[in-house]
Design an enzyme around this catalytic site. Sequence first.
Site, PDB file in Angstrom:
ATOM      1  CG  HIS A 147      37.930  26.662 -15.933  1.00  0.00           C
ATOM      2  ND1 HIS A 147      36.777  26.833 -15.201  1.00  0.00           N
ATOM      3  CD2 HIS A 147      37.527  26.072 -17.092  1.00  0.00           C
ATOM      4  CE1 HIS A 147      35.740  26.370 -15.878  1.00  0.00           C
ATOM      5  NE2 HIS A 147      36.151  25.917 -17.020  1.00  0.00           N
ATOM      6  CD  GLU A 248      36.701  29.358 -17.957  1.00  0.00           C
ATOM      7  OE1 GLU A 248      37.408  28.754 -18.802  1.00  0.00           O
ATOM      8  OE2 GLU A 248      35.479  29.121 -17.804  1.00  0.00           O
TER       9      GLU A 248
END
Length: 276
Positions: A147, A248
């Site tokens: 992420h 991400e």
Amino acid sequence: MTLEAPREIRHGRSVAEVYDYGAHVWSWHLDDEPVLWTSAHSAFERGKALRGGVPICWPWFGPGRSGDLTPAHGFARISGWTLTDVVEGPDATVLTYGLTSADAPEALPGETWTLTYEVGVGQGDLALALTVANEGARPFSYEVALHTYLTVGDVRRVTVSGLDGASYLDKVTGRREMQAGDVTITAETDRVYDRAGEIVVDDPVLGRRLHIATDGAANSVVWNPWVAKSSTMADFGDDEWPGMLCIEAGNVLEGAVDLQPGESSILRYRLTPART
Ligand code: TA6
């Protein structure tokens, strides 16, 4: 309980900080300029996720496919990983972290698994590789994502190429859409694309392009909370959203991974800045 200090890794033009907690790459500077973004309001206590850098989302993403799982984004980013190796090579310093089902049995109850995470702090890049191994006697499925929070000069001025023609779930509207051309950020943006691979963030304000290369990922996620969402997050400053963009990579929703006994799966994410 507050966290131990992060490890500082210096390699050529790179300086990175990595917490054993969550095996969390917190910051990465190249030529003294920040490439990863970190919030000035992040919490630094066990049980809470850090806001910034590269949180590891596993074994689910967000609230999971059922929509009701906690903690958000799973256990990996709030677990105590073990540093098992550090190798200083000519091109990179590589840290290897491990987390096993014995460390976090609540992640996938009844399953036997091992996560191995390699963090390569390189001369001009950051190379991440997360391996999930099923060491049990039955298959299990999981979602996973790296992420990554990126520093940008002004998110309203960046363009993101590499997703043209890809379909995506717009999590702000709940609708499925098709990307036409480059991605630009003009409001809260939270999109799960059915494509990963080569993505470039062109940042005219900082005069650089961030090249993202992934392998083993079915999905890319593009996120900026914009004004309203930022104001609802205690660990995200109200004025911080223009300076960040999440790009991400992972396997989420329909891209979730089904891992047979004895199988393993690797997710790779490589970030290379270039001056324009
Ligand atoms: O990747 C985007 C996202 O799923 C957003 O929906 C937002 O929730 C973000 O992750 C941050 O999640 P967190 O649990 O770290 O606050």
